[in-house]
Design a protein around this motif. Sequence first.
Motif, mmCIF file in Angstrom:
data_model
loop_
_atom_site.group_PDB
_atom_site.id
_atom_site.type_symbol
_atom_site.label_atom_id
_atom_site.label_comp_id
_atom_site.label_asym_id
_atom_site.label_seq_id
_atom_site.Cartn_x
_atom_site.Cartn_y
_atom_site.Cartn_z
ATOM 1 N N SER A 1 61.680 -43.934 -108.469
ATOM 2 C CA SER A 1 61.475 -43.679 -106.868
ATOM 3 C C SER A 1 60.348 -42.802 -106.644
ATOM 4 C CB SER A 1 62.533 -43.589 -105.894
ATOM 5 O OG SER A 1 62.004 -43.718 -104.799
ATOM 6 N N LEU A 2 60.650 -41.726 -107.341
ATOM 7 C CA LEU A 2 59.644 -40.391 -106.929
ATOM 8 C C LEU A 2 58.469 -40.332 -108.042
ATOM 9 C CD1 LEU A 2 62.513 -38.050 -106.174
ATOM 10 C CD2 LEU A 2 61.210 -39.486 -104.707
ATOM 11 N N GLY A 3 58.540 -40.996 -109.073
ATOM 12 C CA GLY A 3 57.732 -40.848 -110.339
ATOM 13 C C GLY A 3 56.118 -41.220 -109.772
ATOM 14 N N THR A 4 55.020 -40.576 -110.625
ATOM 15 C CA THR A 4 53.917 -41.003 -110.029
ATOM 16 C C THR A 4 53.337 -42.286 -110.610
ATOM 17 O OG1 THR A 4 53.116 -39.863 -111.863
ATOM 18 C CG2 THR A 4 53.002 -38.670 -109.905
ATOM 19 N N HIS A 5 53.063 -43.243 -109.663
ATOM 20 C CA HIS A 5 52.768 -44.436 -110.102
ATOM 21 C C HIS A 5 51.553 -45.105 -109.252
ATOM 22 C CE1 HIS A 5 56.742 -44.780 -108.380
ATOM 23 N NE2 HIS A 5 56.021 -45.322 -107.629
ATOM 24 N N SER B 1 83.658 -52.554 -115.157
ATOM 25 C CA SER B 1 83.457 -51.151 -115.525
ATOM 26 C C SER B 1 82.795 -50.897 -116.804
ATOM 27 C CB SER B 1 84.689 -50.182 -115.886
ATOM 28 O OG SER B 1 85.472 -50.484 -114.549
ATOM 29 N N LEU B 2 83.106 -51.837 -117.859
ATOM 30 C CA LEU B 2 82.309 -51.698 -119.129
ATOM 31 C C LEU B 2 80.959 -52.140 -118.846
ATOM 32 C CD1 LEU B 2 85.123 -52.782 -121.428
ATOM 33 C CD2 LEU B 2 84.113 -50.721 -121.475
ATOM 34 N N GLY B 3 80.800 -53.335 -118.020
ATOM 35 C CA GLY B 3 79.675 -54.114 -117.780
ATOM 36 C C GLY B 3 78.685 -53.106 -117.004
ATOM 37 N N THR B 4 79.094 -52.032 -116.378
ATOM 38 C CA THR B 4 78.000 -51.165 -115.819
ATOM 39 C C THR B 4 77.107 -50.570 -116.746
ATOM 40 O OG1 THR B 4 79.494 -49.118 -116.064
ATOM 41 C CG2 THR B 4 79.602 -50.374 -113.962
ATOM 42 N N MET B 5 77.388 -50.515 -118.150
ATOM 43 C CA MET B 5 76.469 -50.076 -119.302
ATOM 44 C C MET B 5 75.256 -50.877 -119.071
ATOM 45 S SD MET B 5 78.944 -48.540 -122.295
ATOM 46 C CE MET B 5 80.148 -49.691 -122.434
ATOM 47 N N VAL B 6 75.350 -52.180 -118.762
ATOM 48 C CA VAL B 6 74.157 -53.195 -118.860
ATOM 49 C C VAL B 6 73.410 -52.971 -117.520
ATOM 50 C CG1 VAL B 6 73.460 -55.490 -118.489
ATOM 51 C CG2 VAL B 6 75.895 -54.944 -119.785
ATOM 52 N N LEU B 7 73.766 -52.507 -116.713
ATOM 53 C CA LEU B 7 73.273 -51.920 -115.232
ATOM 54 C C LEU B 7 72.437 -50.735 -115.760
ATOM 55 C CD1 LEU B 7 72.670 -52.443 -112.318
ATOM 56 C CD2 LEU B 7 74.704 -50.980 -111.900
ATOM 57 N N LEU B 8 73.145 -49.719 -116.261
ATOM 58 C CA LEU B 8 72.629 -48.583 -116.820
ATOM 59 C C LEU B 8 71.451 -48.610 -117.667
ATOM 60 C CD1 LEU B 8 75.533 -46.223 -117.161
ATOM 61 C CD2 LEU B 8 73.935 -46.088 -115.326
ATOM 62 N N TYR B 9 71.643 -49.651 -118.821
ATOM 63 C CA TYR B 9 70.506 -49.929 -119.626
ATOM 64 C C TYR B 9 69.371 -50.575 -119.080
ATOM 65 C CZ TYR B 9 68.195 -53.051 -123.039
ATOM 66 O OH TYR B 9 67.022 -53.634 -123.810
ATOM 67 N N TRP B 10 69.580 -51.381 -118.048
ATOM 68 C CA TRP B 10 68.174 -52.041 -117.286
ATOM 69 C C TRP B 10 67.719 -50.862 -116.260
ATOM 70 C CZ3 TRP B 10 67.118 -53.191 -112.098
ATOM 71 C CH2 TRP B 10 66.206 -53.981 -111.789
ATOM 72 N N LEU B 11 68.577 -50.150 -115.601
ATOM 73 C CA LEU B 11 67.883 -49.126 -114.900
ATOM 74 C C LEU B 11 66.989 -48.047 -115.581
ATOM 75 C CD1 LEU B 11 70.497 -47.921 -112.157
ATOM 76 C CD2 LEU B 11 68.193 -48.731 -111.560
ATOM 77 N N GLN B 12 67.611 -47.572 -116.925
ATOM 78 C CA GLN B 12 66.833 -46.609 -117.647
ATOM 79 C C GLN B 12 65.625 -47.288 -118.190
ATOM 80 O OE1 GLN B 12 67.033 -45.548 -121.115
ATOM 81 N NE2 GLN B 12 67.886 -47.787 -121.305
ATOM 82 N N ALA B 13 65.744 -48.619 -118.446
ATOM 83 C CA ALA B 13 64.381 -49.092 -118.984
ATOM 84 C C ALA B 13 63.350 -49.301 -118.046
ATOM 85 C CB ALA B 13 64.840 -50.483 -119.429
ATOM 86 N N VAL B 14 63.698 -49.309 -116.669
ATOM 87 C CA VAL B 14 62.751 -49.284 -115.749
ATOM 88 C C VAL B 14 62.143 -48.144 -115.597
ATOM 89 C CG1 VAL B 14 62.363 -50.158 -113.116
ATOM 90 C CG2 VAL B 14 63.791 -51.205 -114.368
ATOM 91 N N ALA B 15 62.925 -46.927 -115.527
ATOM 92 C CA ALA B 15 62.624 -45.778 -115.325
ATOM 93 C C ALA B 15 61.630 -45.166 -116.599
ATOM 94 C CB ALA B 15 63.731 -44.636 -115.437
ATOM 95 N N ARG B 16 61.866 -45.735 -117.680
ATOM 96 C CA ARG B 16 61.120 -45.263 -119.006
ATOM 97 C C ARG B 16 59.793 -46.049 -118.862
ATOM 98 N NH1 ARG B 16 64.891 -46.448 -123.921
ATOM 99 N NH2 ARG B 16 63.199 -46.059 -125.104
#
Lengths: 127, 130
Positions: free
Chosen positions: A123-127, B33-48
Amino acid sequence: MSLRSSLGKVKGLGSAKEGVHHWRLQRLTAIALIPLTLWFVVSLLSKVHADHATVVAWVSIPYVTVLLLALSIALFWHLMLGVQVVIEDYIHCTTKQIVAQLLLRAFAGLGALLAVVSILKISLGTH
Amino acid sequence: MSNRPLSPHLQIYRPQLTSVLSITHRATGVALSLGTMVLLYWLQAVARGPEAYAAAQEFLGCWLVKLVLAGWTWAFFYHLCNGIRHLFWDAGKGFELRHVYASGYTVLAAATTLTALTWGYVLFVAGGAA
């Protein structure tokens, strides 16, 4: 006949000394998760084939960022409260019980942090 | 201690809708609860960034993962619907035996219908490629 004092009953402090705190938080997070998870699932359905820029733009909308953060916190909190009781019920060895409860808290705490940091970075990153 | 009479254990206790739905609520809760790992994997992939995101989309799009996700979707809708059933009980409503059975069957039907609608949309409306 109960030997408990009126004050003890009113405060609701059982053997765990925390009264209805756990029960109440489990319900509170459950109620919060009803609209949050439904909103999230419906939102994801419209982004099945979305490219990276589209997802980033969506997460960056202020109200979406806030709702995703709220979802993450409520989700991992609710998860911790629920699995805690499952572990309490099925693991009878004290050492294993403590280890499992610590691992659960590590998972829930780190999971919530990873979700929050990822969302804020998008959300806050530069893009 | 070991000679005391015990109540019937699970192996010889006839399953009923109520007890099966109860343990299913727990099982789906743990699975989610275990499946939240898939959600975390997807979120951090978007962030990367775009490359990590493309890799995640490809991984989540393979049929075996989709099958697991479909099961996870049912677990989600079941836990959601049955959780609402529990909230009504917490409010002291719906404890009549026939109501307990009616709400139980309703939860099963609702979870299955919502899962079918969700995956029907993903596979046939949004297009099955992902």
